[in-house]
Motif scaffolding. Sequence first.
Motif, mmCIF file in Angstrom:
data_model
loop_
_atom_site.group_PDB
_atom_site.id
_atom_site.type_symbol
_atom_site.label_atom_id
_atom_site.label_comp_id
_atom_site.label_asym_id
_atom_site.label_seq_id
_atom_site.Cartn_x
_atom_site.Cartn_y
_atom_site.Cartn_z
ATOM 1 N N THR A 3 0.882 -1.315 -0.052
ATOM 2 C CA THR A 3 -0.195 0.082 0.079
ATOM 3 C C THR A 3 0.978 1.362 -0.051
ATOM 4 O O THR A 3 2.117 1.065 0.002
ATOM 5 N N ASP A 4 0.402 2.382 0.184
ATOM 6 C CA ASP A 4 0.851 3.809 0.364
ATOM 7 C C ASP A 4 1.771 4.078 -0.934
ATOM 8 O O ASP A 4 3.195 4.476 -0.606
ATOM 9 N N PHE A 5 1.626 3.723 -2.234
ATOM 10 C CA PHE A 5 2.546 3.850 -2.870
ATOM 11 C C PHE A 5 2.474 5.418 -3.178
ATOM 12 O O PHE A 5 1.580 6.215 -3.198
ATOM 13 N N LYS A 21 4.730 0.703 1.045
ATOM 14 C CA LYS A 21 4.639 -0.057 2.110
ATOM 15 C C LYS A 21 4.319 -1.363 2.080
ATOM 16 O O LYS A 21 3.263 -1.773 1.391
ATOM 17 N N VAL A 22 5.079 -2.407 2.706
ATOM 18 C CA VAL A 22 4.810 -3.829 2.433
ATOM 19 C C VAL A 22 4.261 -4.079 3.851
ATOM 20 O O VAL A 22 4.782 -4.031 4.858
ATOM 21 N N ASP A 70 8.313 0.199 5.574
ATOM 22 C CA ASP A 70 8.572 1.142 4.443
ATOM 23 C C ASP A 70 9.713 0.887 3.309
ATOM 24 O O ASP A 70 10.762 0.748 3.701
ATOM 25 N N ILE A 71 9.328 0.936 2.248
ATOM 26 C CA ILE A 71 10.502 0.611 1.128
ATOM 27 C C ILE A 71 10.743 1.833 0.337
ATOM 28 O O ILE A 71 9.879 2.492 -0.325
ATOM 29 N N LEU A 107 3.612 -12.668 -5.581
ATOM 30 C CA LEU A 107 2.202 -12.888 -5.071
ATOM 31 C C LEU A 107 1.398 -11.575 -5.498
ATOM 32 O O LEU A 107 0.232 -11.974 -5.895
ATOM 33 N N ARG A 108 1.730 -10.498 -5.875
ATOM 34 C CA ARG A 108 0.658 -9.526 -6.270
ATOM 35 C C ARG A 108 1.566 -8.727 -7.524
ATOM 36 O O ARG A 108 2.842 -8.488 -7.488
ATOM 37 N N VAL A 109 0.738 -8.332 -8.494
ATOM 38 C CA VAL A 109 1.216 -7.110 -9.415
ATOM 39 C C VAL A 109 0.464 -5.853 -9.319
ATOM 40 O O VAL A 109 -0.874 -6.237 -9.604
ATOM 41 N N TYR A 110 0.908 -4.856 -9.043
ATOM 42 C CA TYR A 110 0.116 -3.592 -8.944
ATOM 43 C C TYR A 110 0.104 -2.703 -10.178
ATOM 44 O O TYR A 110 1.506 -2.130 -10.333
#
Length: 308
Positions: free
Chosen positions: A31-33, A53-54, A93-94, A131-134
């Motif tokens: 989240t939080d791109f 954020k992971v 946070d990344i 797992l996911r692609v956004y």
Amino acid sequence: MSDRGNAKDEWDELVGAIKEIRVTGVDAKITDFAIRGNVPEAASAYYQFYKCKVHADSSLDLEYRVRISISPSLSGAETTKTTGRMRHGTTKDIYFSAKPPDLGLTSDRTHTITAVYLDAKDPRTGKWVNLRVYDRTLKDTFKVEKKVTCWEKTPHYSNGCALLKHYANDQCEIHLAEYDKASVDYAAKRITVAEFDFVAKAYGKDINTICANCCTPAPKGRICEEHDIPSSAKAGTSINIGVCVENTGKIKANYWVDVKISGPDYSTTLRSAKKSIDVRKKDKIYVRWDLPLNLKSGTYTIDAVLYA
């Protein structure tokens, strides 16, 4: 789990008991791109441009990897970051940074984060599994700002030289105090990241090493110790008072002094003529004191103020 009974093959032979089992998938997510800011061409350091954020899985402790796709591709940009092993239910946070090389830009260039991928490392095999692609197309864009040069106009200054002179001290140098001032202005958006990076390139240097003949340092000097002053004098006579002056600056300069003499019921200030002193040299600057005939006996104090 539910019992579906015994299954038989086409010859009515018992095959085995078939069960249904409920599987819970890994529920980790991102989240939080957010775009953190632009980055400069020909950068002197890494600058953050993207974050997210992971959220770790609610029950498994796993290591995660975040990958981003940038269009057009950007040399010097981080596109993969790992989290290390994350405890279940936690977040991290990344941040992604970039240090672009000289790209030969003639203007700022826009880049887009087209997709963000969340992977997890399978603890059994050590392999990464997606797992996911956004899809972030048209949502997350930033710019590589054209590099600042010495004699071309910048977004806020007539040219790069003027930018450096604004922050340099009176000796045409940029040290921690000057760098911090530029950093504050960058955070307040009074200068761009490309302008800030140009100042950063001059950190610890004379700005003339970045832009030749850009800045003339101010004269700088000090009063040294090797004075030429008589230890005693007689009222009604004249003496010369020599004040030692050292040129501690970067240029040859003219110096002069005000010599203040004070004692019992007496005070006067004498100004010297100007004297040229070379860089890193010492010399004496003289004033003439005509002692009044009615000067009282006692101790007189001599002070000097240096001008350049």
